[in-house]
Design a protein around this motif. Sequence first.
Motif, mmCIF file in Angstrom:
data_model
loop_
_atom_site.group_PDB
_atom_site.id
_atom_site.type_symbol
_atom_site.label_atom_id
_atom_site.label_comp_id
_atom_site.label_asym_id
_atom_site.label_seq_id
_atom_site.Cartn_x
_atom_site.Cartn_y
_atom_site.Cartn_z
ATOM 1 N N ALA A 20 0.839 -1.210 0.000
ATOM 2 C CA ALA A 20 0.000 0.000 0.000
ATOM 3 C C ALA A 20 0.870 1.255 0.000
ATOM 4 C CB ALA A 20 -0.933 -0.005 1.218
ATOM 5 N N GLU A 21 1.941 1.242 0.794
ATOM 6 C CA GLU A 21 2.843 2.391 0.842
ATOM 7 C C GLU A 21 3.545 2.590 -0.501
ATOM 8 O OE1 GLU A 21 3.715 4.816 3.436
ATOM 9 O OE2 GLU A 21 1.683 4.097 3.768
ATOM 10 N N ARG A 24 1.030 4.150 -2.891
ATOM 11 C CA ARG A 24 0.824 5.565 -2.563
ATOM 12 C C ARG A 24 2.016 6.385 -3.044
ATOM 13 N NH1 ARG A 24 3.087 8.656 0.761
ATOM 14 N NH2 ARG A 24 4.036 6.989 1.966
ATOM 15 N N GLU A 25 3.227 5.885 -2.753
ATOM 16 C CA GLU A 25 4.452 6.581 -3.145
ATOM 17 C C GLU A 25 4.534 6.719 -4.672
ATOM 18 O OE1 GLU A 25 8.795 4.917 -2.963
ATOM 19 O OE2 GLU A 25 8.209 5.546 -0.938
ATOM 20 N N GLU A 27 2.072 6.750 -6.813
ATOM 21 C CA GLU A 27 1.049 7.713 -7.241
ATOM 22 C C GLU A 27 1.522 9.151 -7.002
ATOM 23 O OE1 GLU A 27 -3.398 8.648 -5.714
ATOM 24 O OE2 GLU A 27 -3.012 6.535 -6.159
ATOM 25 N N GLU A 28 2.089 9.394 -5.822
ATOM 26 C CA GLU A 28 2.596 10.738 -5.496
ATOM 27 C C GLU A 28 3.708 11.156 -6.459
ATOM 28 O OE1 GLU A 28 1.865 10.900 -0.640
ATOM 29 O OE2 GLU A 28 3.858 10.463 -1.421
#
Length: 195
Positions: A20-21, A24-25, A27-28
């Motif tokens: 998940a991290e 997220r990373e 995507e950012e």
Amino acid sequence: MASTAYDDMSKEDRDAHDLAEAAREKEEQAALPYQWSQDLQVVSVAVPLPKGTRAKDLNVVMQRRKLKVQLKSSADPIMDGDLFNDIAVDDSSWTVQDDVLNIELEKLSAHIKSHQWWPHVLTNAPKINTQKIQPENSKLSELDGETRGMVEKMMYDNNQKMMGKPTSEEQKKLDMMEKFKAAHPEMDFSNAKIN
């Protein structure tokens, strides 16, 4: 998330959390107006430009701890902010090729043998998890002995930290303390602290 809570997770929960991290990373990082990568000496930044943009159409300012990229025809900069760490300005460069601005930022730490992974290029951008960086093995083998040793030590220390174990430096201090205790059994070490 606090590392103790992470350490208390099951392997499956840690894997799910890491996944998940990482998503997220990713995507950012994809939302940034540039892509970047790094090795221990250089941060490489690629900034897509409008078709037909030439070097003379850009205002690029590289300072020891600052980077600004702006089209002269635009009021808003593409990139503008403080760099994560100092760069060797004279050894850094930029070029425009195929509508992409390529920036090579020479890490100042590369000159002082204190290598460090950057969590982001600009401090106002989202961070990446530097503990998850895995240098390509082929690249690792191409490094000179001293640099390769530093990379391997950093990887070892990062793994030790992730497992809540002492780094190589901390282990050295603990070993020295144990030898000193053994050599001086008459001394009380109950309040001794190792920094």
